[in-house]
Design a protein around this motif. Structure first.
Motif, PDB file in Angstrom:
ATOM      1  N   ILE A  66       0.839  -1.207   0.000  1.00  0.00           N
ATOM      2  CA  ILE A  66       0.000   0.000   0.000  1.00  0.00           C
ATOM      3  C   ILE A  66       0.868   1.249   0.000  1.00  0.00           C
ATOM      4  O   ILE A  66       0.640   2.203  -0.764  1.00  0.00           O
ATOM      5  CB  ILE A  66      -0.939   0.003   1.227  1.00  0.00           C
ATOM      6  CG1 ILE A  66      -1.966  -1.124   1.120  1.00  0.00           C
ATOM      7  CG2 ILE A  66      -1.648   1.346   1.356  1.00  0.00           C
ATOM      8  CD1 ILE A  66      -2.787  -1.335   2.391  1.00  0.00           C
ATOM      9  N   ALA A  67       1.880   1.270   0.874  1.00  0.00           N
ATOM     10  CA  ALA A  67       2.741   2.451   0.989  1.00  0.00           C
ATOM     11  C   ALA A  67       3.501   2.726  -0.299  1.00  0.00           C
ATOM     12  O   ALA A  67       3.749   3.884  -0.656  1.00  0.00           O
ATOM     13  CB  ALA A  67       3.711   2.268   2.164  1.00  0.00           C
ATOM     14  N   GLU A  68       3.900   1.653  -1.018  1.00  0.00           N
ATOM     15  CA  GLU A  68       4.653   1.850  -2.253  1.00  0.00           C
ATOM     16  C   GLU A  68       3.750   2.188  -3.430  1.00  0.00           C
ATOM     17  O   GLU A  68       4.105   2.995  -4.287  1.00  0.00           O
ATOM     18  CB  GLU A  68       5.476   0.595  -2.552  1.00  0.00           C
ATOM     19  CG  GLU A  68       6.561   0.365  -1.501  1.00  0.00           C
ATOM     20  CD  GLU A  68       7.612  -0.635  -1.960  1.00  0.00           C
ATOM     21  OE1 GLU A  68       7.360  -1.360  -2.947  1.00  0.00           O
ATOM     22  OE2 GLU A  68       8.689  -0.697  -1.327  1.00  0.00           O
ATOM     23  N   ALA A  69       2.575   1.577  -3.479  1.00  0.00           N
ATOM     24  CA  ALA A  69       1.659   1.842  -4.599  1.00  0.00           C
ATOM     25  C   ALA A  69       0.953   3.187  -4.458  1.00  0.00           C
ATOM     26  O   ALA A  69       0.591   3.805  -5.456  1.00  0.00           O
ATOM     27  CB  ALA A  69       0.627   0.721  -4.708  1.00  0.00           C
ATOM     28  N   ARG A  70       0.717   3.631  -3.208  1.00  0.00           N
ATOM     29  CA  ARG A  70       0.024   4.893  -2.919  1.00  0.00           C
ATOM     30  C   ARG A  70      -1.259   5.048  -3.760  1.00  0.00           C
ATOM     31  O   ARG A  70      -1.407   6.001  -4.532  1.00  0.00           O
ATOM     32  CB  ARG A  70       0.936   6.092  -3.149  1.00  0.00           C
ATOM     33  CG  ARG A  70       2.194   6.075  -2.305  1.00  0.00           C
ATOM     34  CD  ARG A  70       2.915   7.406  -2.330  1.00  0.00           C
ATOM     35  NE  ARG A  70       2.133   8.436  -1.677  1.00  0.00           N
ATOM     36  CZ  ARG A  70       2.047   8.606  -0.359  1.00  0.00           C
ATOM     37  NH1 ARG A  70       2.688   7.784   0.452  1.00  0.00           N
ATOM     38  NH2 ARG A  70       1.313   9.572   0.153  1.00  0.00           N
ATOM     39  N   PRO A  71      -2.192   4.101  -3.650  1.00  0.00           N
ATOM     40  CA  PRO A  71      -3.444   4.224  -4.413  1.00  0.00           C
ATOM     41  C   PRO A  71      -4.235   5.450  -3.970  1.00  0.00           C
ATOM     42  O   PRO A  71      -4.155   5.873  -2.813  1.00  0.00           O
ATOM     43  CB  PRO A  71      -4.190   2.931  -4.060  1.00  0.00           C
ATOM     44  CG  PRO A  71      -3.654   2.544  -2.714  1.00  0.00           C
ATOM     45  CD  PRO A  71      -2.206   2.945  -2.732  1.00  0.00           C
ATOM     46  N   THR A  72      -4.996   6.006  -4.899  1.00  0.00           N
ATOM     47  CA  THR A  72      -5.812   7.187  -4.593  1.00  0.00           C
ATOM     48  C   THR A  72      -7.296   6.910  -4.699  1.00  0.00           C
ATOM     49  O   THR A  72      -8.107   7.778  -4.385  1.00  0.00           O
ATOM     50  CB  THR A  72      -5.449   8.351  -5.532  1.00  0.00           C
ATOM     51  OG1 THR A  72      -5.657   7.919  -6.884  1.00  0.00           O
ATOM     52  CG2 THR A  72      -4.003   8.777  -5.350  1.00  0.00           C
ATOM     53  N   THR A  73      -7.666   5.725  -5.170  1.00  0.00           N
ATOM     54  CA  THR A  73      -9.085   5.377  -5.283  1.00  0.00           C
ATOM     55  C   THR A  73      -9.321   4.003  -4.679  1.00  0.00           C
ATOM     56  O   THR A  73      -8.390   3.206  -4.529  1.00  0.00           O
ATOM     57  CB  THR A  73      -9.553   5.357  -6.749  1.00  0.00           C
ATOM     58  OG1 THR A  73      -8.914   4.278  -7.434  1.00  0.00           O
ATOM     59  CG2 THR A  73      -9.232   6.671  -7.457  1.00  0.00           C
TER      60      THR A  73
END
Length: 701
Positions: free
Chosen positions: A664-671
């Motif tokens: 999660i921290a590396e992908a940093r999704p916004t949706t």
């Protein structure tokens, strides 16, 4: 023989519309189905009343529910030479009266109006030592708005809210305490909210007979559009405006009641003839908007509910619907498409939209409608990948855009020296200095969006110049129109496919409509757990269907993500309506699948090495390569996970494993969709933790 203006106003109306337009006195109830020309009927009624001398323009108040609808009504009345009639929303009309009467009724300056409740609700929650995130604050704000339009105080709220869904998982007693704290904070800071505008106006009209008499002397004739959406508070205000008079015309359709969660109720529309004895009722059922194929599907959707159980005794949730009669020529049959997953469904919609555009349908005449705003991301991506421009309804306001503000400044300067030259050409010449060209740029992104905004202004100039040529339309008139529209947020049409929720689509229409995500859990939505709530979801789908003029596509997917378990089913509302589907859950629609390559072994995104362990595959890189996340973000996620574990009395890894947190921290999704695509985050965890995780990521930016 030359016809009179009054005759020209009635010309072109069908028999029922003409009855509405020529019935100028007494209580009148217009039951108007979707696409039946209700706005045309009531604006011609007002104009006919003005030109026959029955109405004085300044004594007519037309009320509707959105600033855009009010602005459109004013524009139509102006084109019918009936300027001077007040067409406003309930809130705008009440605010204007409150600003005028406050000094004499209360004294001192009117308190400031707060645009958003969030900050005050958050502070009220903190004072009560309650932990609330942004999503919870939004839910509590909506519940407070419902309580206030239902004319409930914090003390009366708890009992009245029994049986309602608890907002943000809070019991109603806790919500009542926040509600009380919110009201105290407003009082301390001398501010009011939008619901207070109506409540205070009602209070003044009830308590001050002099003020009430002044208002009733000013307004003698009332028209209320979208009457099925009035709340108890709005009805109370309307009653006080009327007094003991009966000069009221209401227009509505109980089958389009989709805002009950805000306090709206169709009860006032359905009970109108009982309240006003002798009231005339006119039914508008000739549908001029949609093809017979679209109209048939809409009628059948409502008829299926009526055939199932009929109207429940003692319930106002369902009333006998109007059966629309199509007036347009035949068109294509609505299509029903089942897709393998959400990504495939979005790609299929984009492919079909491209085909429609290649066939001559304008992008601005195409819409994708969905149940929740969170569904938009997949369609934004699919349209962008296909090179198709789009606009999010509910996004940045048109008149707030930089290029539109600059255009208005340039046009205002040009209007000072312009004569009575060709207005559309003047507008084109002036906007050319800002980048407008007659041919759209081939690129997408910001350049294309800027051009589309300027092109919308040019198109509006063409439209207004053609409709008002007889009045000597000038550039000064065009600038005045733009300023009025900016104040009312009445934006012109922008070229681009519209993405909107079904609720936001109410009152709009397009040549082609794509109704997507029509699976159980989304339509009806999963929290619609009562017969009344399911009925409202059916009406919501009806509203979506009736937005289409010619092309209508309905689709759903059987899985959320590519390769996911195909456990979804199409909405129950389509049972018996799809071709070849007779009984409940009979599948005959072929699936549209996305072509996929055979999956290759997972490799590290940094060094390219084949990943061996499950945790490496989850993160997307091997253990030897350096992490790419921000330490502060990872620590914020870990702290949140610890709080969740303690609150639920479970080990931390049950919430999310370390590998999932790293991903999660590396992908940093916004949706929500991007978050759900990560390994280790299933539907239940996404529903339970999704909003909180996205909030943490946003705050750590």
């Amino acid at each position: 023989m030359e016809t009179t203006l009054e005759e020209r106003i009635l010309a072109g109306l069908d028999d029922e519309q003409r009855t509405v337009a020529s019935t100028l006195t007494g209580p009148l109830c217009v039951l108007a189905g979707a696409g039946t020309g209700k706005t045309r009927a009531i604006t011609h009624r007002i104009a006919y009343g003005v030109h026959t001398g029955v109405y004085k323009p300044q004594q007519v108040l037309a009320v509707t529910f959105t600033a855009r609808a009010a602005a459109e009504m004013r524009t139509r009345l102006r084109d019918l030479s009936a300027s001077g009639v007040q067409a406003r929303t309930f809130h705008a009309a009440a605010l204007r009266q409150l600003q005028y009467f406050w000094p004499q009724a209360v004294g001192g300056p009117l308190p400031a109006l707060v645009d958003h409740k969030a900050q005050l609700i958050a502070e009220a929650s903190r004072r009560l030592r309650l932990s609330t995130d942004r999503a919870a604050i939004r839910d509590v704000a909506a519940e407070i708005e419902w309580a206030k339009v239902s004319m409930l105080t914090p003390e009366r709220y708890t009992a009245a809210a029994a049986g309602r869904v608890e907002p943000a998982g809070m019991d109603h007693t806790t919500v009542a305490r926040i509600f009380a704290g919110y009201e105290d904070l407003k009082l301390d800071r001398n501010v009011i909210d939008f619901e207070d505008v109506l409540l205070i106006t009602v209070g003044i009209l009830q308590e001050d007979e002099k003020v009430a008499a002044t208002v009733r002397a000013q307004y003698r004739h009332f028209v209320v559009d979208e009457y099925q959406d009035v709340s108890p508070l709005q009805q109370r205000l309307l009653d006080l405006w009327l007094g003991d008079r009966r000069e009221l015309c209401v227009v509505g359709d109980a089958s389009q009641t989709i805002y009950s969660f805000t306090g709206a109720t169709s009860r006032h529309l359905l009970d109108f003839t009982g309240r006003y004895e002798g009231a005339q009722v006119v039914r508008l059922v000739r549908d001029y908007r949609s093809t017979p194929q679209v109209v048939k599907l809409a009628n059948n959707l409502l008829a299926a509910r009526t055939a199932e159980t009929g109207r429940q005794p003692g319930s106002s949730s369902w009333s006998t619907p109007l059966e629309l009669i199509a007036q347009r020529d035949a068109g294509p049959e609505p299509s029903f498409t089942e897709c393998s997953d959400d990504e495939a469904e979005a790609a299929e919609a984009a492919r079909r939209i491209k085909a429609l555009m290649d066939g001559g349908v304008l992008a601005s005449e195409i819409a994708i409608l969905y149940r929740t705003n969170g569904q938009s991301a997949a369609y934004e991506q699919a349209l962008a990948s296909a090179g198709i421009g789009y606009q999010l309804r509910g996004g940045e306001r048109f008149f707030a855009r930089r290029e539109v503000r600059d255009a208005l400044l340039q046009l205002r300067a040009g209007a000072r020296t312009a004569g009575s030259d060709d207005v559309p050409q003047l507008v084109r010449d002036i906007l050319a200095s800002l980048g407008y060209t007659s041919v759209a740029p081939a690129s997408s992104g910001a350049v294309r969006e800027k051009w589309e905004s300027l092109a919308a202004l040019v198109a509006l100039a063409d439209e207004l110049s053609a409709s008002r040529a007889a009045d000597g339309f000038t550039l000064q008139d065009f600038v005045a129109e733009l300023e009025e529209r900016a104040a009312a947020q009445h934006a012109p049409t922008v070229q681009g496919v519209t993405l909107a929720s079904l609720h936001a689509a109410k009152g709009l229409e397009w040549d082609a409509v794509f109704l997507v995500g029509l699976s159980e859990g989304l339509m009806p939505i999963s929290f619609a757990d009562t017969p009344e709530a399911v009925d409202e979801e059916r009406r919501l789908l009806y509203v979506g269907i009736t937005r289409a003029r010619e092309h209508l596509a309905l689709s759903w997917s059987t899985a959320r993500t590519p390769g996911g378990r195909a456990s979804r089913k199409p909405t129950r509302f389509l049972d018996g309506l799809r071709p070849g589907v007779v009984g409940d859950r009979a599948f005959r629609t072929p699936k549209v699948k996305q072509s996929r390559k055979v999956s290759a072994p997972s490799t590290c995104r940094v060094c390219g090495k084949v990943l061996g362990s499950g945790s490496e595959r989850k993160i997307g890189r091997c253990g030897d390569c350096p992490a790419t996340y921000q330490e502060a973000t990872f620590e914020a996620l870990r702290a949140w996970r610890l709080d969740q574990a303690r609150e639920n009395d479970v080990p931390a890894f049950v919430v999310f494993t370390d590998a999932t947190l790293v991903a999660i921290a590396e992908a940093r999704p916004t949706t929500i969709e991007q978050l759900g695509a990560l390994a280790g985050i299933g539907p239940s965890k996404l529903e339970k933790y999704g909003d909180s995780v996205l909030l943490i990521l946003a705050e750590s930016e």
